[in-house]
Motif scaffolding. Sequence first.
Motif, PDB file in Angstrom:
ATOM      1  N   MET A   1       0.831  -1.270   0.096  1.00  0.00           N
ATOM      2  CA  MET A   1      -0.011   0.136   0.095  1.00  0.00           C
ATOM      3  C   MET A   1       0.905   1.212  -0.071  1.00  0.00           C
ATOM      4  O   MET A   1       0.808   2.260  -0.704  1.00  0.00           O
ATOM      5  N   PHE A   2       1.930   1.243   0.933  1.00  0.00           N
ATOM      6  CA  PHE A   2       2.877   2.394   0.846  1.00  0.00           C
ATOM      7  C   PHE A   2       3.523   2.442  -0.599  1.00  0.00           C
ATOM      8  O   PHE A   2       3.709   3.796  -1.096  1.00  0.00           O
ATOM      9  N   ARG A   3       4.038   1.559  -1.142  1.00  0.00           N
ATOM     10  CA  ARG A   3       4.564   1.668  -2.527  1.00  0.00           C
ATOM     11  C   ARG A   3       3.669   2.201  -3.334  1.00  0.00           C
ATOM     12  O   ARG A   3       4.155   2.951  -4.341  1.00  0.00           O
ATOM     13  N   LEU A   4       2.545   1.605  -3.591  1.00  0.00           N
ATOM     14  CA  LEU A   4       1.656   1.968  -4.363  1.00  0.00           C
ATOM     15  C   LEU A   4       1.143   3.501  -4.220  1.00  0.00           C
ATOM     16  O   LEU A   4       0.683   4.253  -5.226  1.00  0.00           O
ATOM     17  N   SER A   5       1.449   4.077  -3.210  1.00  0.00           N
ATOM     18  CA  SER A   5       1.235   5.474  -2.838  1.00  0.00           C
ATOM     19  C   SER A   5       2.379   6.496  -2.868  1.00  0.00           C
ATOM     20  O   SER A   5       2.338   7.422  -2.834  1.00  0.00           O
ATOM     21  N   GLY A   6       3.485   5.805  -3.388  1.00  0.00           N
ATOM     22  CA  GLY A   6       4.704   6.468  -3.737  1.00  0.00           C
ATOM     23  C   GLY A   6       5.737   6.770  -2.736  1.00  0.00           C
ATOM     24  O   GLY A   6       6.562   7.464  -3.201  1.00  0.00           O
ATOM     25  N   TYR A   7       5.747   5.978  -1.612  1.00  0.00           N
ATOM     26  CA  TYR A   7       6.727   6.117  -0.498  1.00  0.00           C
ATOM     27  C   TYR A   7       7.884   5.237  -0.888  1.00  0.00           C
ATOM     28  O   TYR A   7       7.616   4.066  -1.545  1.00  0.00           O
ATOM     29  N   GLU A   8       9.187   5.511  -0.543  1.00  0.00           N
ATOM     30  CA  GLU A   8      10.149   4.733  -0.499  1.00  0.00           C
ATOM     31  C   GLU A   8      10.106   3.798   0.616  1.00  0.00           C
ATOM     32  O   GLU A   8       9.768   4.100   1.946  1.00  0.00           O
ATOM     33  N   VAL A   9       9.905   2.581   0.512  1.00  0.00           N
ATOM     34  CA  VAL A   9       9.667   1.690   1.511  1.00  0.00           C
ATOM     35  C   VAL A   9      10.970   0.668   1.815  1.00  0.00           C
ATOM     36  O   VAL A   9      11.660  -0.048   0.867  1.00  0.00           O
TER      37      VAL A   9
END
Length: 375
Positions: A119-127
């Motif tokens: 979910m965070f990656r789909l939202s554009g965050y570096e994970v």
Amino acid sequence: MSEHADPLAPLRQQIDALDSQLVELLVKRLAITRQVGEIKSQVGLPIYVPSREAELLAKRRAEAEALGLSPALVEDLLRRIMRESYQTQHQRYRCCNPELGKVVVIGGGGALGSVFVDMFRLSGYEVAILEQEDWPHADALFKGAGLVLVSVPMKLTETVISKLSGLPENCLLADITSTKSGPLQAMLEVHQGPVLGLHPMFGPDVSSLVKQVIVVCHGRYPARYEWLLEQMRSWGAILNESTAQEHDDAMAFIQVMRHFCTYVYGSHLAGENPDLDKLIQFSSPIYRLELAMVGRLFAQSPNLYADIIFSNKQSLPLLRRFRDHLDQALATLEAGDKATFIKDFFHIGQWFGDFAKKSLVESKKLLLKANDDRS
């Protein structure tokens, strides 16, 4: 009977043609919802807007009624179509905090942790993911982190949290554990920055977070993690706020009692050893659903459910009280006291109130769907 002699053949051909048109229309509709998802992610709109869904359903129900078609049929179809539409939009989400920095998910390789990583990656965050073997490099992983999310087995949660004293001052520390009082207090003690307790009320097999419930237990500096709450809303999640103690009290009933009773039911079935195929064969939809809920438990991790049941401090007192109620009910049965049974039944129904009637209506919908799936 030959095809030409079959009086239903022409009508069946018309039905087949109309069904093909329905399939084509669904393809076109899903193509449009993909575009909707793209625009939502660009302009910052949440994937799920309850008012829009309610308005759409109300209009289509009214149209169906005006045409002499069952509104319930139209609503059932649309809800299934919309569920698929939400899934087609599950490709990219807006980033509510572009300046956050890195998101570190401790246990991000696990079942539930991986859901949040995605979910965070789909939202554009570096994970970044931190697993047990990565702890020698933890300081490097935490450098520049704006969020550290703890997603480890419940029995390890507080131990892992105790290792997080060196996080960046402005970093948000959060967890996604089934109990909240202990982990939340542990986070507040180890980290002086913003702290938030979360409990996702779903498993790792969800296709998206639309309409999924996440319990929010506030910790410290809520203004500094409002972005995360808004991020989860943009994913379609429903956020319910609670104190840690209120949460744990409720989970004793929602999780501990339910899972333990299901465990005992399954244990009793296994001990009695009836023919399971016959039980399934003879069951109506309601009993198949109940049996499926039992079977579902034993298809999952025993460690997870052991942690849930054994970690809640209210488990034993609550389950002992449940046993007392079972003994009382058995005593009523042994005495052949139907009058008391009926009186108690009526009293319990009054406690459930309108929810009982609502449950009857909602369960009928579930049973119809369950019966449709039976081959």
